[in-house]
Scaffold this motif. Structure first.
Motif, PDB file in Angstrom:
ATOM      1  N   ALA A 223       0.824  -1.274   0.019  1.00 58.40           N
ATOM      2  CA  ALA A 223      -0.030   0.019  -0.045  1.00 58.40           C
ATOM      3  C   ALA A 223       0.975   1.325  -0.058  1.00 58.40           C
ATOM      4  CB  ALA A 223      -1.034  -0.030   1.168  1.00 58.40           C
ATOM      5  N   ASN A 224       0.664   2.229  -0.661  1.00 54.86           N
ATOM      6  CA  ASN A 224       0.951   3.606  -0.854  1.00 54.86           C
ATOM      7  C   ASN A 224       2.646   3.595  -1.441  1.00 54.86           C
ATOM      8  OD1 ASN A 224      -1.367   4.739   0.323  1.00 54.86           O
ATOM      9  ND2 ASN A 224      -0.795   4.146   2.494  1.00 54.86           N
ATOM     10  N   GLN A 225       2.840   2.347  -2.134  1.00 55.90           N
ATOM     11  CA  GLN A 225       4.389   2.348  -2.603  1.00 55.90           C
ATOM     12  C   GLN A 225       4.421   1.737  -4.036  1.00 55.90           C
ATOM     13  OE1 GLN A 225       6.927  -0.331  -0.467  1.00 55.90           O
ATOM     14  NE2 GLN A 225       6.708   0.826   1.423  1.00 55.90           N
ATOM     15  N   TRP A 226       5.457   2.236  -4.605  1.00 53.67           N
ATOM     16  CA  TRP A 226       5.548   1.873  -6.144  1.00 53.67           C
ATOM     17  C   TRP A 226       6.083   0.573  -6.304  1.00 53.67           C
ATOM     18  CZ3 TRP A 226       5.638   5.374 -10.681  1.00 53.67           C
ATOM     19  CH2 TRP A 226       5.095   6.465 -10.552  1.00 53.67           C
TER      20      TRP A 226
ATOM     21  N   ALA B  40      13.372   2.042 -13.000  1.00 53.56           N
ATOM     22  CA  ALA B  40      12.802   0.979 -11.964  1.00 53.56           C
ATOM     23  C   ALA B  40      13.573   1.444 -10.742  1.00 53.56           C
ATOM     24  CB  ALA B  40      13.077  -0.455 -12.228  1.00 53.56           C
ATOM     25  N   VAL B  41      14.870   1.528 -10.406  1.00 55.14           N
ATOM     26  CA  VAL B  41      15.581   1.985  -9.459  1.00 55.14           C
ATOM     27  C   VAL B  41      15.468   3.449  -8.810  1.00 55.14           C
ATOM     28  CG1 VAL B  41      17.903   2.315  -8.690  1.00 55.14           C
ATOM     29  CG2 VAL B  41      17.451   0.202  -9.997  1.00 55.14           C
ATOM     30  N   ARG B  42      14.955   4.280  -9.691  1.00 50.84           N
ATOM     31  CA  ARG B  42      14.715   5.552  -9.349  1.00 50.84           C
ATOM     32  C   ARG B  42      13.313   5.518  -8.765  1.00 50.84           C
ATOM     33  NH1 ARG B  42      12.879  10.730 -11.783  1.00 50.84           N
ATOM     34  NH2 ARG B  42      13.890  12.335 -10.390  1.00 50.84           N
ATOM     35  N   LEU B  43      12.569   4.827  -9.104  1.00 47.87           N
ATOM     36  CA  LEU B  43      11.078   4.849  -8.721  1.00 47.87           C
ATOM     37  C   LEU B  43      10.409   3.870  -7.845  1.00 47.87           C
ATOM     38  CD1 LEU B  43       9.408   6.407 -12.076  1.00 47.87           C
ATOM     39  CD2 LEU B  43      10.032   7.598 -10.138  1.00 47.87           C
ATOM     40  N   GLY B  44      11.097   2.868  -7.721  1.00 48.89           N
ATOM     41  CA  GLY B  44      10.449   1.765  -7.007  1.00 48.89           C
ATOM     42  C   GLY B  44      10.816   1.691  -5.596  1.00 48.89           C
ATOM     43  N   HIS B  45       9.952   1.436  -4.833  1.00 48.89           N
ATOM     44  CA  HIS B  45      10.053   0.972  -3.297  1.00 48.89           C
ATOM     45  C   HIS B  45      10.653  -0.373  -3.075  1.00 48.89           C
ATOM     46  CE1 HIS B  45       7.253   4.633  -2.647  1.00 48.89           C
ATOM     47  NE2 HIS B  45       8.168   4.806  -1.608  1.00 48.89           N
ATOM     48  N   GLN B  46       9.962  -1.176  -4.036  1.00 51.02           N
ATOM     49  CA  GLN B  46      10.517  -2.698  -4.104  1.00 51.02           C
ATOM     50  C   GLN B  46      10.403  -2.936  -5.789  1.00 51.02           C
ATOM     51  OE1 GLN B  46       7.738  -5.245  -2.424  1.00 51.02           O
ATOM     52  NE2 GLN B  46       5.836  -4.525  -3.399  1.00 51.02           N
ATOM     53  N   LEU B  47      11.220  -3.946  -6.150  1.00 48.96           N
ATOM     54  CA  LEU B  47      11.501  -4.304  -7.370  1.00 48.96           C
ATOM     55  C   LEU B  47      11.527  -5.887  -7.815  1.00 48.96           C
ATOM     56  CD1 LEU B  47      13.368  -1.598  -6.862  1.00 48.96           C
ATOM     57  CD2 LEU B  47      14.249  -2.089  -9.340  1.00 48.96           C
ATOM     58  N   TYR B  48      10.834  -6.219  -8.836  1.00 47.22           N
ATOM     59  CA  TYR B  48      10.934  -7.591  -8.976  1.00 47.22           C
ATOM     60  C   TYR B  48      11.340  -7.723 -10.450  1.00 47.22           C
ATOM     61  CZ  TYR B  48       7.768  -8.874  -5.116  1.00 47.22           C
ATOM     62  OH  TYR B  48       7.091  -9.016  -3.954  1.00 47.22           O
TER      63      TYR B  48
ATOM     64  N   PRO C 213      12.427 -10.992  -6.263  1.00 46.20           N
ATOM     65  CA  PRO C 213      12.544  -9.644  -5.692  1.00 46.20           C
ATOM     66  C   PRO C 213      14.133  -9.231  -5.616  1.00 46.20           C
ATOM     67  CG  PRO C 213      12.181 -11.308  -3.905  1.00 46.20           C
ATOM     68  CD  PRO C 213      11.977 -12.177  -5.239  1.00 46.20           C
ATOM     69  N   LEU C 214      14.242  -8.130  -5.625  1.00 51.06           N
ATOM     70  CA  LEU C 214      15.517  -7.328  -5.762  1.00 51.06           C
ATOM     71  C   LEU C 214      15.780  -6.727  -4.167  1.00 51.06           C
ATOM     72  CD1 LEU C 214      15.937  -5.768  -9.069  1.00 51.06           C
ATOM     73  CD2 LEU C 214      17.171  -7.751  -8.448  1.00 51.06           C
ATOM     74  N   PRO C 215      17.144  -6.686  -3.789  1.00 54.51           N
ATOM     75  CA  PRO C 215      17.176  -6.164  -2.516  1.00 54.51           C
ATOM     76  C   PRO C 215      16.641  -4.684  -2.414  1.00 54.51           C
ATOM     77  CG  PRO C 215      19.255  -6.342  -3.565  1.00 54.51           C
ATOM     78  CD  PRO C 215      18.184  -7.225  -4.429  1.00 54.51           C
ATOM     79  N   ALA C 216      16.164  -4.332  -1.263  1.00 54.95           N
ATOM     80  CA  ALA C 216      15.670  -3.083  -1.090  1.00 54.95           C
ATOM     81  C   ALA C 216      16.826  -2.093  -0.997  1.00 54.95           C
ATOM     82  CB  ALA C 216      14.614  -2.862  -0.059  1.00 54.95           C
ATOM     83  N   LEU C 217      16.580  -0.710  -1.329  1.00 56.30           N
ATOM     84  CA  LEU C 217      17.690   0.311  -1.058  1.00 56.30           C
ATOM     85  C   LEU C 217      17.213   0.772   0.128  1.00 56.30           C
ATOM     86  CD1 LEU C 217      18.288   1.516  -4.673  1.00 56.30           C
ATOM     87  CD2 LEU C 217      20.080   0.260  -3.377  1.00 56.30           C
ATOM     88  N   SER C 218      18.184   1.663   0.926  1.00 51.32           N
ATOM     89  CA  SER C 218      17.929   2.242   2.229  1.00 51.32           C
ATOM     90  C   SER C 218      17.377   3.569   1.755  1.00 51.32           C
ATOM     91  CB  SER C 218      18.934   2.425   2.679  1.00 51.32           C
ATOM     92  OG  SER C 218      20.239   3.181   2.458  1.00 51.32           O
ATOM     93  N   SER C 219      17.700   4.064   0.736  1.00 47.67           N
ATOM     94  CA  SER C 219      17.137   5.508   0.461  1.00 47.67           C
ATOM     95  C   SER C 219      15.655   5.548  -0.183  1.00 47.67           C
ATOM     96  CB  SER C 219      17.908   6.154  -0.644  1.00 47.67           C
ATOM     97  OG  SER C 219      17.983   5.552  -1.777  1.00 47.67           O
ATOM     98  N   GLN C 220      15.068   6.512  -0.103  1.00 49.31           N
ATOM     99  CA  GLN C 220      13.786   6.547  -0.446  1.00 49.31           C
ATOM    100  C   GLN C 220      13.511   7.274  -1.934  1.00 49.31           C
ATOM    101  OE1 GLN C 220      10.860   5.399   1.052  1.00 49.31           O
ATOM    102  NE2 GLN C 220      12.562   4.500   2.236  1.00 49.31           N
ATOM    103  N   PRO C 221      12.734   6.714  -2.884  1.00 53.94           N
ATOM    104  CA  PRO C 221      12.420   7.424  -4.074  1.00 53.94           C
ATOM    105  C   PRO C 221      11.690   8.500  -4.123  1.00 53.94           C
ATOM    106  CG  PRO C 221      10.972   5.374  -4.023  1.00 53.94           C
ATOM    107  CD  PRO C 221      11.773   5.444  -2.651  1.00 53.94           C
ATOM    108  N   PRO C 222      11.695   9.537  -5.055  1.00 49.29           N
ATOM    109  CA  PRO C 222      12.671   8.984  -6.377  1.00 49.29           C
ATOM    110  C   PRO C 222      14.118   9.303  -6.098  1.00 49.29           C
ATOM    111  CG  PRO C 222      11.520  11.248  -6.369  1.00 49.29           C
ATOM    112  CD  PRO C 222      10.884  10.645  -5.199  1.00 49.29           C
TER     113      PRO C 222
END
Length: 249
Positions: A33-36, A198-206, A217-226
């Motif tokens: 919810a509320n994520q890209w 995808a990396v710029r916008l995604g909270h999570q990536l597949y 799934p790909l590992p989540a980045l600690s920083s927040q998009p964009p």
């Protein structure tokens, strides 16, 4: 405004027509919810088919698997869809295109609705083009109008199928930022072939991999998009490209 909510796909299988060979197998995804959530993968691996299934548009296909919402209610009527093509009707003005969903549902377009459409056009910096016809607009302007039309639907889930892929790099970057800002309270699923996007916008990536494909799934980045380009995002982009290249081999 309707609150956004989470969706889960569990152990899904998809095959087309009369073939017994699936396109997707054991597909499990979570759209928070509320994520890209960004979906990447080679052409023909089933990414767009997932969007079409969620939107109730998948035809001539055999789907097996559960689609669960956090409130237990069906998705029908709670989805907005933004495609690669802007799909603006050439005989309608920009404002009438933004409001066209009401016409399609057989509802009158009142003055209040038109004013709401104008406010959305202001948000996408298109108020001065409200009475223009689509054929007079640039590609970026047309996608801004399409974004306003998507916002006009005010649905909790927004499905985006490569809506920026045909734009030049600068326009694409601007529209990514604008879309992220305006859709921040939605559950967004973005299909893209562009690892940087995808990396710029995604909270999570597949990444969809294999044949038949499943989602990893790909590992989540600690920083927040964009996100800005930095060593972490660059490393993740490189990882995505390597996985996509391996899947094309």
């Amino acid at each position: 405004m309707t609150d956004a909510f989470a969706i889960k796909i569990q152990h899904a299988r998809l095959a087309y027509g009369h073939t017994s060979e699936p396109v997707l197998q054991d597909l499990s995804l979570t759209f928070r919810a509320n994520q890209w959530t960004c979906l990447l993968g080679r052409s023909g691996c089933g990414k767009t088919s997932v969007l079409r299934k969620l939107a109730g548009l998948l035809e001539d296909a055999h789907w097996r698997g559960d689609i669960l919402t956090c409130d237990g209610q069906p998705l029908a009527g709670r989805i907005a869809y933004m495609a690669q093509q802007d799909l603006l009707l050439p005989w309608l003005s920009v404002l009438d295109n933004v409001c066209v969903g009401y016409r399609l549902k057989g509802q009158p377009v009142t003055e209040a609705i038109r004013q709401q459409g104008l406010r959305l056009l202001e948000q996408v910096d298109m108020a001065d083009k409200a009475q223009a016809l689509p054929q007079t607009l640039s590609g970026g302007m047309r996608q801004r109008a399409a974004l306003a039309r998507t916002l006009m639907q005010d649905q909790p889930v927004v499905l985006m199928d490569e809506p920026f892929s045909a734009l030049d790099a600068v326009t694409r970057h601007k529209l990514q930022t604008l879309s992220f800002e305006l859709l921040k309270n939605k559950t967004v699923v973005l299909v893209t072939h562009d690892p940087q996007e995808a990396v710029r916008l995604g909270h999570q990536l597949y990444v969809f991999e294999g044949n038949p494909a499943s989602a990893r799934p790909l590992p989540a980045l600690s920083s927040q998009p964009p996100r800005r380009l930095d060593p972490d995002t660059a490393q993740l982009q490189e990882q995505i490209l390597e996985r996509l290249e391996d899947d094309h081999a």
